[in-house]
Design an enzyme around this catalytic site. Structure first.
Site, PDB file in Angstrom:
ATOM      1  N   SER A   1       0.827  -1.216   0.000  1.00  0.00           N
ATOM      2  CA  SER A   1       0.000   0.000   0.000  1.00  0.00           C
ATOM      3  C   SER A   1       0.849   1.249   0.000  1.00  0.00           C
ATOM      4  O   SER A   1       0.379   2.315  -0.329  1.00  0.00           O
ATOM      5  CB  SER A   1      -0.831   0.093   1.272  1.00  0.00           C
ATOM      6  OG  SER A   1      -1.301  -1.112   1.691  1.00  0.00           O
TER       7      SER A   1
ATOM      8  N   ASN B   1      -4.460   6.074  -0.760  1.00  0.00           N
ATOM      9  CA  ASN B   1      -4.116   6.042   0.664  1.00  0.00           C
ATOM     10  C   ASN B   1      -3.701   7.402   1.208  1.00  0.00           C
ATOM     11  O   ASN B   1      -3.804   7.637   2.405  1.00  0.00           O
ATOM     12  CB  ASN B   1      -3.038   4.992   0.940  1.00  0.00           C
ATOM     13  CG  ASN B   1      -3.668   3.628   1.176  1.00  0.00           C
ATOM     14  OD1 ASN B   1      -4.815   3.543   1.615  1.00  0.00           O
ATOM     15  ND2 ASN B   1      -2.948   2.576   0.864  1.00  0.00           N
TER      16      ASN B   1
ATOM     17  N   HIS C   1      -1.218  -2.120  -6.807  1.00  0.00           N
ATOM     18  CA  HIS C   1      -1.900  -2.003  -5.510  1.00  0.00           C
ATOM     19  C   HIS C   1      -3.416  -2.150  -5.654  1.00  0.00           C
ATOM     20  O   HIS C   1      -4.086  -1.285  -6.229  1.00  0.00           O
ATOM     21  CB  HIS C   1      -1.536  -0.639  -4.895  1.00  0.00           C
ATOM     22  CG  HIS C   1      -2.177  -0.398  -3.579  1.00  0.00           C
ATOM     23  ND1 HIS C   1      -2.684   0.810  -3.197  1.00  0.00           N
ATOM     24  CD2 HIS C   1      -2.430  -1.240  -2.537  1.00  0.00           C
ATOM     25  CE1 HIS C   1      -3.201   0.718  -1.989  1.00  0.00           C
ATOM     26  NE2 HIS C   1      -3.063  -0.510  -1.573  1.00  0.00           N
TER      27      HIS C   1
ATOM     28  N   GLU D   1      -3.885   0.645  -8.384  1.00  0.00           N
ATOM     29  CA  GLU D   1      -2.858   1.662  -8.645  1.00  0.00           C
ATOM     30  C   GLU D   1      -1.587   0.949  -9.128  1.00  0.00           C
ATOM     31  O   GLU D   1      -1.062   0.090  -8.419  1.00  0.00           O
ATOM     32  CB  GLU D   1      -2.548   2.452  -7.369  1.00  0.00           C
ATOM     33  CG  GLU D   1      -3.713   3.305  -6.891  1.00  0.00           C
ATOM     34  CD  GLU D   1      -3.449   3.927  -5.513  1.00  0.00           C
ATOM     35  OE1 GLU D   1      -3.856   5.062  -5.305  1.00  0.00           O
ATOM     36  OE2 GLU D   1      -2.849   3.264  -4.648  1.00  0.00           O
TER      37      GLU D   1
HETATM   38  N1  3HC Z   1     -15.350 -10.206  -0.328  1.00  0.00           N
HETATM   39  C1  3HC Z   1     -15.888 -10.341  -1.550  1.00  0.00           C
HETATM   40  N2  3HC Z   1     -17.040  -9.744  -1.921  1.00  0.00           N
HETATM   41  C2  3HC Z   1     -17.652  -8.999  -0.996  1.00  0.00           C
HETATM   42  C3  3HC Z   1     -17.138  -8.790   0.300  1.00  0.00           C
HETATM   43  C4  3HC Z   1     -15.933  -9.438   0.609  1.00  0.00           C
HETATM   44  N3  3HC Z   1     -15.334  -9.306   1.781  1.00  0.00           N
HETATM   45  N4  3HC Z   1     -17.966  -7.972   0.974  1.00  0.00           N
HETATM   46  C5  3HC Z   1     -18.966  -7.655   0.145  1.00  0.00           C
HETATM   47  N5  3HC Z   1     -18.789  -8.273  -1.041  1.00  0.00           N
HETATM   48  C6  3HC Z   1     -19.624  -8.152  -2.214  1.00  0.00           C
HETATM   49  C7  3HC Z   1     -20.942  -8.851  -2.023  1.00  0.00           C
HETATM   50  O1  3HC Z   1     -20.867 -10.192  -2.445  1.00  0.00           O
HETATM   51  C8  3HC Z   1     -21.846  -8.027  -2.912  1.00  0.00           C
HETATM   52  O2  3HC Z   1     -21.642  -8.408  -4.258  1.00  0.00           O
HETATM   53  P1  3HC Z   1     -22.844  -8.268  -5.351  1.00  0.00           P
HETATM   54  O3  3HC Z   1     -23.471  -6.924  -5.160  1.00  0.00           O
HETATM   55  O4  3HC Z   1     -22.164  -8.436  -6.660  1.00  0.00           O
HETATM   56  O5  3HC Z   1     -23.776  -9.367  -5.017  1.00  0.00           O
HETATM   57  C9  3HC Z   1     -21.288  -6.610  -2.770  1.00  0.00           C
HETATM   58  O6  3HC Z   1     -19.930  -6.775  -2.370  1.00  0.00           O
HETATM   59  C10 3HC Z   1     -22.039  -5.784  -1.759  1.00  0.00           C
HETATM   60  O7  3HC Z   1     -22.015  -6.512  -0.548  1.00  0.00           O
HETATM   61  P2  3HC Z   1     -23.023  -6.324   0.655  1.00  0.00           P
HETATM   62  O8  3HC Z   1     -24.358  -5.926   0.118  1.00  0.00           O
HETATM   63  O9  3HC Z   1     -22.949  -7.532   1.517  1.00  0.00           O
HETATM   64  O10 3HC Z   1     -22.376  -5.209   1.540  1.00  0.00           O
HETATM   65  P3  3HC Z   1     -22.188  -3.708   1.267  1.00  0.00           P
HETATM   66  O11 3HC Z   1     -23.137  -3.170   0.266  1.00  0.00           O
HETATM   67  O12 3HC Z   1     -22.122  -3.130   2.621  1.00  0.00           O
HETATM   68  O13 3HC Z   1     -20.724  -3.633   0.602  1.00  0.00           O
HETATM   69  C11 3HC Z   1     -18.421  -3.324   0.657  1.00  0.00           C
HETATM   70  C12 3HC Z   1     -19.592  -4.089   1.248  1.00  0.00           C
HETATM   71  C13 3HC Z   1     -18.235  -3.671  -0.806  1.00  0.00           C
HETATM   72  C14 3HC Z   1     -17.177  -3.726   1.425  1.00  0.00           C
HETATM   73  C15 3HC Z   1     -18.722  -1.782   0.800  1.00  0.00           C
HETATM   74  O14 3HC Z   1     -19.047  -1.498   2.134  1.00  0.00           O
HETATM   75  C16 3HC Z   1     -17.561  -0.907   0.404  1.00  0.00           C
HETATM   76  O15 3HC Z   1     -17.360  -0.630  -0.775  1.00  0.00           O
HETATM   77  N6  3HC Z   1     -16.805  -0.449   1.410  1.00  0.00           N
HETATM   78  C17 3HC Z   1     -15.661   0.439   1.181  1.00  0.00           C
HETATM   79  C18 3HC Z   1     -14.469  -0.407   0.896  1.00  0.00           C
HETATM   80  C19 3HC Z   1     -13.275   0.448   0.644  1.00  0.00           C
HETATM   81  O16 3HC Z   1     -13.264   1.653   0.794  1.00  0.00           O
HETATM   82  N7  3HC Z   1     -12.192  -0.222   0.268  1.00  0.00           N
HETATM   83  C20 3HC Z   1     -10.908   0.431   0.081  1.00  0.00           C
HETATM   84  C21 3HC Z   1     -10.148   0.270   1.323  1.00  0.00           C
HETATM   85  S1  3HC Z   1      -8.589   1.027   1.265  1.00  0.00           S
HETATM   86  C22 3HC Z   1      -7.556  -0.192   0.792  1.00  0.00           C
HETATM   87  O17 3HC Z   1      -7.911  -1.306   0.553  1.00  0.00           O
HETATM   88  C23 3HC Z   1      -6.138   0.218   0.643  1.00  0.00           C
HETATM   89  C24 3HC Z   1      -5.228  -0.646   1.413  1.00  0.00           C
HETATM   90  O18 3HC Z   1      -3.933  -0.292   1.055  1.00  0.00           O
HETATM   91  C25 3HC Z   1      -5.401  -0.500   2.889  1.00  0.00           C
END
Ligand code: 3HC
Length: 288
Positions: free
Chosen positions: A123, A195, A144, A156
């Site tokens: 990251s 990030n 990333h 990225e």
């Molecule tokens: N793994 C795989 N698929 C998942 C999942 C997981 N852990 N969680 C949710 N999903 C999928 C579901 O299967 C569903 O798919 P579909 O719509 O195609 O059927 C879809 O995502 C939506 O799931 P839910 O309805 O159960 O839940 P939400 O609508 O609350 O979505 C989320 C969950 C996708 C995680 C959403 O809350 C989200 O987009 N959160 C923000 C995530 C984010 O910001 N990520 C970036 C983080 S920063 C990072 O990663 C950088 C690193 O360097 C730290």
């Protein structure tokens, strides 16, 4: 080399990111070997794939053939030699510790075929801090992904000063093949793009919680309901790992010696307690 020459992908690390990156690549039709030093993590990753794929079929998001194809494309092994020995493209997704990554890339350089591209999913550790241990720095870059990697579209790609244009292009093409949207970052910069923005949000959110203005839960309520983010910063830290937030901040602080880069008291407290978020079933929220 061209994108068409990439047939076999090795993913190193079956944790939070690696298990989903491996599955993304398998779903895109690549033969994927996922490796980890922990057999338990490999079992978990395989178990996830075997549960996730039928669920997607049942939901009508994948055909049975696509699910069967993905499973057939995936293998899990503890042996780095076996996983990387015939890889055309390697994606490293191990713990965010530079010494571990440097040792791994040194080993990898002796194992992976000379044509293979070695990408790190780090990251924030730019690949120039790793590439010098290999004899192929032109084939080393950052790739990333975001958590959860099966869902988040962005990747990225960071082209370091040592990374060739060919490597950057193939990596961007691979993002597309995996159904992702790649952005090419042509200068190494700490935290890349996403990030940097996320860190600014988290710093402010942690400050407000640390000084007791408002609880983490209420900050999440505020951010989801006022800014429309799908998750507030605390729930997101639980998803990405509070250990990661801690290591990231510590690594940065060691570099800058700037007190504002130190992990916040709340992050330190959670880290010490072993409450690292979803992966430990407790973080800012409970997942029992
Ligand atoms: N793994 C795989 N698929 C998942 C999942 C997981 N852990 N969680 C949710 N999903 C999928 C579901 O299967 C569903 O798919 P579909 O719509 O195609 O059927 C879809 O995502 C939506 O799931 P839910 O309805 O159960 O839940 P939400 O609508 O609350 O979505 C989320 C969950 C996708 C995680 C959403 O809350 C989200 O987009 N959160 C923000 C995530 C984010 O910001 N990520 C970036 C983080 S920063 C990072 O990663 C950088 C690193 O360097 C730290």
């Amino acid at each position: 080399m061209k994108i068409q020459d990439i047939k076999k992908i090795c993913v190193i690390g079956a944790g939070n990111m690696g298990h989903q990156i491996a599955l993304c690549a398998a779903l895109a039709g690549y033969q994927v070997a996922c490796t980890d030093i922990s057999q338990e993590m490999l079992n978990k990753a395989e178990g996830f794939a075997r549960t996730y794929l039928p669920e997607r079929v049942a939901k009508g998001k994948l055909t049975q053939e696509q699910a069967d194809g993905a499973i057939a494309n995936l293998r899990f092994t503890q042996s780095l030699e076996e996983a990387a020995g015939d890889a055309d493209f390697v994606i490293e997704a191990v713990v965010e510790k530079i010494d571990i990554k440097r040792k791994l890339f040194r080993d990898l350089d002796g194992i992976a075929p000379p044509h293979a591209i070695l990408a790190t999913n780090s990251s924030y550790i730019v690949s120039s801090k790793i590439a010098d241990v290999t004899k192929r720095p032109d084939k080393v870059c950052n790739m990333h992904f975001f958590n959860p990697a099966l869902v988040m579209k962005l990747v990225e790609v960071v082209q370091g000063p040592h990374t060739s244009a060919e490597t950057a292009k193939i990596t961007m093409d691979l993002c597309k093949k995996m159904g992702k949207i790649g952005i090419l970052i042509q200068k190494e910069i700490y935290g890349f793009v996403v990030n940097r923005i996320l860190t600014a949000i988290n710093r402010e959110a942690l400050f407000l919680a640390d000084i007791g203005v408002v609880s983490p839960e209420e900050i999440d309520i505020a951010v989801t309901n006022a800014l429309g983010h799908p998750m507030g910063p605390f729930r997101l830290m639980d998803l990405t790992g509070i250990d990661l937030a801690y290591y990231k901040a510590m690594e940065r602080y060691r570099e800058t010696h700037d007190p504002k880069d130190k992990p916040s008291p709340l992050v330190v407290e959670k880290f010490i307690k072993g409450e690292w978020g979803k992966k430990t079933k407790k973080g800012f929220y409970s997942y029992e």
